[in-house]
Design a protein around this motif. Sequence first.
Motif, short mmCIF file in Angstrom:
data_model
loop_
_atom_site.label_atom_id
_atom_site.label_comp_id
_atom_site.label_asym_id
_atom_site.label_seq_id
_atom_site.Cartn_x
_atom_site.Cartn_y
_atom_site.Cartn_z
N ALA A 1 29.26 14.53 -25.04
CA ALA A 1 30.24 13.56 -25.58
C ALA A 1 30.11 13.49 -27.10
N LEU A 2 28.89 13.46 -27.61
CA LEU A 2 28.69 13.45 -29.07
C LEU A 2 29.25 14.73 -29.69
N LYS A 3 28.99 15.84 -29.06
CA LYS A 3 29.46 17.13 -29.57
C LYS A 3 30.99 17.17 -29.60
N GLN A 4 31.63 16.65 -28.56
CA GLN A 4 33.10 16.62 -28.51
C GLN A 4 33.67 15.71 -29.60
N ARG A 5 32.91 14.70 -30.01
CA ARG A 5 33.35 13.81 -31.08
C ARG A 5 33.05 14.37 -32.46
N GLY A 6 32.44 15.57 -32.51
CA GLY A 6 32.18 16.21 -33.78
C GLY A 6 30.76 16.08 -34.30
N CYS A 7 29.86 15.58 -33.47
CA CYS A 7 28.47 15.43 -33.90
C CYS A 7 27.83 16.80 -34.09
N THR A 8 27.25 17.00 -35.27
CA THR A 8 26.58 18.27 -35.58
C THR A 8 25.08 18.10 -35.73
N THR A 9 24.62 16.86 -35.95
CA THR A 9 23.20 16.57 -36.02
C THR A 9 22.94 15.18 -35.44
N LEU A 10 21.74 15.01 -34.88
CA LEU A 10 21.38 13.75 -34.24
C LEU A 10 19.94 13.42 -34.60
N THR A 11 19.72 12.18 -35.01
CA THR A 11 18.37 11.68 -35.25
C THR A 11 18.14 10.52 -34.30
N VAL A 12 16.98 10.53 -33.63
CA VAL A 12 16.65 9.48 -32.66
C VAL A 12 15.32 8.84 -33.04
N GLN A 13 15.37 7.54 -33.34
CA GLN A 13 14.16 6.74 -33.53
C GLN A 13 13.82 6.26 -32.14
N CYS A 14 12.77 6.83 -31.54
CA CYS A 14 12.47 6.59 -30.13
C CYS A 14 11.41 5.53 -29.88
N GLY A 15 10.85 4.95 -30.94
CA GLY A 15 9.88 3.88 -30.76
C GLY A 15 8.73 4.31 -29.86
N ASN A 16 8.34 3.43 -28.97
CA ASN A 16 7.22 3.70 -28.07
C ASN A 16 7.66 4.29 -26.74
N SER A 17 8.80 4.93 -26.72
CA SER A 17 9.32 5.50 -25.49
C SER A 17 8.34 6.49 -24.87
N ALA A 18 8.29 6.45 -23.56
CA ALA A 18 7.44 7.39 -22.83
C ALA A 18 8.29 8.49 -22.19
N TYR A 19 9.58 8.52 -22.51
CA TYR A 19 10.44 9.54 -21.96
C TYR A 19 9.96 10.91 -22.40
N GLU A 20 10.18 11.91 -21.57
CA GLU A 20 9.62 13.26 -21.73
C GLU A 20 9.62 13.78 -23.17
N GLN A 21 10.81 13.98 -23.77
CA GLN A 21 10.85 14.54 -25.12
C GLN A 21 10.25 13.59 -26.14
#
Length: 172
Positions: free
Chosen positions: A27-47
């Motif tokens: 969805a981001l790509k279709q809206r024209g997103c070419t780069t993404l930055t994620v501040q993930c905090g203390n997330s334990a999600y895989e990546q």
Amino acid sequence: MHAFVTVGSTRFDLLVKEILSSRTLQALKQRGCTTLTVQCGNSAYEQASLVAKGETARLVLEGIPVELWKFKPALKEEYEKADLVISHAGSGTIIEILRLPKPLIVVPNPTLLHNHQEELAQALEAQKHLTSSTVENLAETIMKFNQDDIVPFPAFDGSRFRRLLDEEMGFV
């Protein structure tokens, strides 16, 4: 277009997982997103769990270069670089982004006490200052997001409090 995602100081694994999902990245790509930055905090999600404190992980997911990190002392510079901000619905974060102003999609964290973020998100969305989404509907919200529907947030007026206090005390 550069998108920036912030989960704030709490743990919001659901948002991190969803933003890195194929459907939301597409969805981001279709809206024209070419780069993404994620501040993930203390997330334990895989990546996100691959990111050591003070370090940055760089990945390419669905053809989009993605940068992940946990925390920085301030995020204003990140907000300013972004063409779209996707954020938890913390009041401080929302106000800071709206005052810049930047296009904002907020995702309330339903795991927080009394789901107070939902109330704030609904109130500001009703005034058309931002768009709110659930985690489950984020990809759809990104696709439907229209900056032209957003009403600019009013500029800070420090004299409003003084006037309110004067009225309450009977000085006016």
